[in-house]
Design an enzyme around this catalytic site. Sequence first.
Site, PDB file in Angstrom:
ATOM      1  N   SER A 256       2.076  51.265 -33.569  1.00 43.06           N
ATOM      2  CA  SER A 256       0.718  51.291 -33.025  1.00 43.06           C
ATOM      3  C   SER A 256       0.811  51.676 -31.549  1.00 43.06           C
ATOM      4  O   SER A 256       1.900  51.857 -31.018  1.00 43.06           O
ATOM      5  CB  SER A 256       0.079  49.908 -33.153  1.00 43.06           C
ATOM      6  OG  SER A 256       0.751  49.021 -32.275  1.00 43.06           O
ATOM      7  N   LYS A 257      -0.341  51.772 -30.939  1.00 48.30           N
ATOM      8  CA  LYS A 257      -0.397  52.126 -29.516  1.00 48.30           C
ATOM      9  C   LYS A 257       0.434  51.170 -28.653  1.00 48.30           C
ATOM     10  O   LYS A 257       1.009  51.552 -27.660  1.00 48.30           O
ATOM     11  CB  LYS A 257      -1.847  52.070 -29.032  1.00 48.30           C
ATOM     12  CG  LYS A 257      -2.666  53.234 -29.519  1.00 48.30           C
ATOM     13  CD  LYS A 257      -3.621  53.697 -28.419  1.00 48.30           C
ATOM     14  CE  LYS A 257      -4.359  54.951 -28.848  1.00 48.30           C
ATOM     15  NZ  LYS A 257      -5.485  54.650 -29.734  1.00 48.30           N
ATOM     16  N   ARG A 258       0.455  49.923 -29.095  1.00 45.98           N
ATOM     17  CA  ARG A 258       1.209  48.896 -28.378  1.00 45.98           C
ATOM     18  C   ARG A 258       2.672  49.298 -28.203  1.00 45.98           C
ATOM     19  O   ARG A 258       3.330  48.906 -27.254  1.00 45.98           O
ATOM     20  CB  ARG A 258       1.099  47.611 -29.194  1.00 45.98           C
ATOM     21  CG  ARG A 258       1.638  46.365 -28.587  1.00 45.98           C
ATOM     22  CD  ARG A 258       1.165  45.172 -29.428  1.00 45.98           C
ATOM     23  NE  ARG A 258       1.511  45.339 -30.846  1.00 45.98           N
ATOM     24  CZ  ARG A 258       2.706  45.065 -31.355  1.00 45.98           C
ATOM     25  NH1 ARG A 258       3.661  44.632 -30.584  1.00 45.98           N
ATOM     26  NH2 ARG A 258       2.948  45.223 -32.646  1.00 45.98           N
ATOM     27  N   HIS A 259       3.194  50.081 -29.139  1.00 42.07           N
ATOM     28  CA  HIS A 259       4.596  50.503 -29.057  1.00 42.07           C
ATOM     29  C   HIS A 259       4.768  51.773 -28.222  1.00 42.07           C
ATOM     30  O   HIS A 259       5.833  52.365 -28.207  1.00 42.07           O
ATOM     31  CB  HIS A 259       5.142  50.794 -30.453  1.00 42.07           C
ATOM     32  CG  HIS A 259       5.140  49.608 -31.346  1.00 42.07           C
ATOM     33  ND1 HIS A 259       4.201  49.404 -32.317  1.00 42.07           N
ATOM     34  CD2 HIS A 259       5.971  48.534 -31.401  1.00 42.07           C
ATOM     35  CE1 HIS A 259       4.452  48.267 -32.950  1.00 42.07           C
ATOM     36  NE2 HIS A 259       5.505  47.723 -32.407  1.00 42.07           N
ATOM     37  N   GLY A 260       3.712  52.199 -27.611  1.00 43.42           N
ATOM     38  CA  GLY A 260       3.819  53.432 -26.836  1.00 43.42           C
ATOM     39  C   GLY A 260       3.615  54.660 -27.699  1.00 43.42           C
ATOM     40  O   GLY A 260       3.942  55.769 -27.296  1.00 43.42           O
TER      41      GLY A 260
END
Length: 484
Positions: A256-260
């Site tokens: 997800s976005k959280r992982h960059g």
Amino acid sequence: MAVASLAAGSEDRADRDRKVVTRFAPSPTGFLHIGGARTALFNWLFARHHGGRFLLRIEDTDRARSTRPAIDAILDGMRWLGLDWDGDAVFQFARADRHAAVARELLAGGHAYKCFATAEELEAMRAEQKANRQPLRYDGRWRDRDPAEGGDAPFVIRLRAPRESATTIEDRVQGPVTVQNGELDDMVLLRSDGTPTYMLAVVVDDHDMGVTHVIRGDDHLNNAFRQLALIRAMGWAEPVYAHVPLIHGADGAKLSKRHGALGVEAYRDELGILPEALFNYLLRLGWGHGDAEIISREQATEWFDLAAIGRSPSRFDTKKLENLNGHYIREAADERLAELVAPQVIEAAGRDIGGSGLDLLRRAMPFLKPRAKDLRELADAAGFLFRTRPLDMDERASSLLDPAAIDLLAAVHRAIAATVEWSAPALEDAVRGVADTAGIGLGKVAQPLRAALTGRATSPGIFDVLVLLGREESLGRLSDRLAG
Ligand code: GLU
């Protein structure tokens, strides 16, 4: 069809027997994300490897969420990655009439039926199933009823799916996967307002486009069983399926976005990634060829096969992407790099750099590119070439310019001003002479010299810097420090 029931391993023969057609079918509800780009890449490679066709279908049936900017970003991202598609992109929504016609054909042939169940009725059905801890699925209440009983009431068209026995998909990545047909309910093909469902649209489009191989994320594996029931009801050729495990983040959770994880355009515009680096990175994300890490587009096309796609989710690793990017930057032509970093360099300089500036950038590339892992860094490292005098010193550069260092710089100024030939070896001789006279190592002279010439504590080799800046600019920058 024989192809779908072939065991994995006989891939080559099956794929040769049938002209390969793959497709990428993004829903334009967001930008081209990293998982989508990898799906596109695998489809592209498989088609190119077999000399087949790679088609693009924009699945824009969700009218509320599909946007033009998203479509443009997807097309743009694919072009940037060099994933050229054959023919024009197909827009799914425009084909709604054809989808509906297939639903009616299935109805006429007895493979589908009208269901008049109301929303409230279905709600009650689900509530009861829930209370009884049964799986929530349509119970087939209109499957064998006389549609005349529905009268003029609104209805949906449902597929009359097989209930007995089981369906096995010989998935090229997952292996054989079996589902009991009783577990699948009769899915809706056409809604009561006459619009086709997504499942119907996908199957009809794949058939009409002649798709032979469906390569996509394994979040669609469940759909494949329902889609197959529909394909069989129509008596159409069954595609080969290859469901690729999704990409996970470094922590093992779904990416997800959280992982960059970003849209493809962000890798280009914000992170300074080269398309060949992302291509290579995405390829290795779930597919491998021995120990090969650096794989060119040509090599990938030659080697790509479905058998070497891994069964477990691959993990997104920013460091790996950066390393590959650094490699491709070092490989890239200087002229191309100069053009790629020019906009950022111009912005930082606050002025146009003209043709001569672009030429200077190009000449500087051999000295700049060995250290850069992305184009932003490369542009940043080139910045000193275009700063105007007197240069701003950053903190580390300032700290290198104490009074003793300024004395050394005065000597350097005299020595290099006297050099006849403005070349790296001649300049090195001159600067070495200063160090020898002072009885110190070359580095002790090079550090303040670097600070004075670039305003920074790091730069390419100092003699290369002198050559790039030229006599006048170099001596000018030195004088600026002496005057201070
Ligand atoms: N439109 C679907 C998606 O973006 C893909 C459907 C398919 O590949 O069959 O997830």
